[in-house]
Design a protein around this motif. Structure first.
Motif, PDB file in Angstrom:
ATOM      1  N   ILE A 257     -21.371  14.234 -11.222  1.00 28.63           N
ATOM      2  CA  ILE A 257     -22.867  14.655 -11.518  1.00 28.63           C
ATOM      3  C   ILE A 257     -23.343  15.771 -10.943  1.00 28.63           C
ATOM      4  N   LEU A 258     -22.748  16.191  -9.700  1.00 25.86           N
ATOM      5  CA  LEU A 258     -23.113  17.463  -9.128  1.00 25.86           C
ATOM      6  C   LEU A 258     -22.483  18.581  -9.868  1.00 25.86           C
ATOM      7  N   ALA A 259     -21.428  18.570 -10.690  1.00 22.62           N
ATOM      8  CA  ALA A 259     -20.981  19.736 -11.579  1.00 22.62           C
ATOM      9  C   ALA A 259     -21.905  19.769 -12.633  1.00 22.62           C
ATOM     10  N   ALA A 260     -22.193  18.563 -13.398  1.00 18.51           N
ATOM     11  CA  ALA A 260     -23.285  18.814 -14.362  1.00 18.51           C
ATOM     12  C   ALA A 260     -24.536  19.597 -14.028  1.00 18.51           C
TER      13      ALA A 260
ATOM     14  N   ALA B  76     -13.275   4.101  -3.358  1.00 16.61           N
ATOM     15  CA  ALA B  76     -13.948   5.243  -2.754  1.00 16.61           C
ATOM     16  C   ALA B  76     -13.499   6.535  -3.494  1.00 16.61           C
ATOM     17  N   SER B  77     -12.458   6.658  -4.144  1.00 18.67           N
ATOM     18  CA  SER B  77     -12.090   7.936  -4.890  1.00 18.67           C
ATOM     19  C   SER B  77     -12.788   7.865  -6.191  1.00 18.67           C
ATOM     20  N   GLN B  78     -12.931   6.682  -6.941  1.00 12.87           N
ATOM     21  CA  GLN B  78     -13.912   6.456  -8.069  1.00 12.87           C
ATOM     22  C   GLN B  78     -15.276   6.838  -7.738  1.00 12.87           C
ATOM     23  N   ARG B  79     -15.812   6.592  -6.643  1.00 12.68           N
ATOM     24  CA  ARG B  79     -17.162   7.041  -6.200  1.00 12.68           C
ATOM     25  C   ARG B  79     -17.187   8.428  -6.163  1.00 12.68           C
ATOM     26  N   ALA B  80     -16.357   8.883  -5.303  1.00 12.40           N
ATOM     27  CA  ALA B  80     -16.386  10.335  -5.122  1.00 12.40           C
ATOM     28  C   ALA B  80     -16.214  11.224  -6.479  1.00 12.40           C
ATOM     29  N   GLY B  81     -15.344  10.610  -7.243  1.00 10.16           N
ATOM     30  CA  GLY B  81     -15.242  11.543  -8.539  1.00 10.16           C
ATOM     31  C   GLY B  81     -16.525  11.398  -9.399  1.00 10.16           C
ATOM     32  N   GLU B  82     -17.273  10.131  -9.376  1.00 12.67           N
ATOM     33  CA  GLU B  82     -18.702  10.055 -10.074  1.00 12.67           C
ATOM     34  C   GLU B  82     -19.544  10.930  -9.273  1.00 12.67           C
TER      35      GLU B  82
END
Length: 65
Positions: free
Chosen positions: A24-27, A14-20
């Motif tokens: 994406i949103l930051a980019a 879950a933390s890996q998905r949230a990080g991804e």
């Protein structure tokens, strides 16, 4: 264009998905800011400015009285 080998979301924690998602949103935010931060863009809406011909200033209760 390079083909990236990314893990399937079901193989990620879950933390890996949230990080991804955060990455994406930051980019996207950075790209939007760099694209035209000092330019005002005109936005056109898919509606006209003409008044509706179906409006009635009286509510239904007032018309039935």
């Amino acid at each position: 264009m390079k083909h990236l080998e990314l893990p399937h979301p079901s193989e990620m924690s879950a933390s890996q998905r949230a990080g991804e998602i955060a990455l994406i949103l930051a980019a996207a935010i950075v790209r939007t800011q760099l694209a035209g931060s000092d330019k005002q863009k005109e936005v056109e809406l898919a509606i006209t400015s003409y008044p509706s011909v179906h409006t009635n200033p009286l509510s239904r209760k007032e018309r039935l009285s």
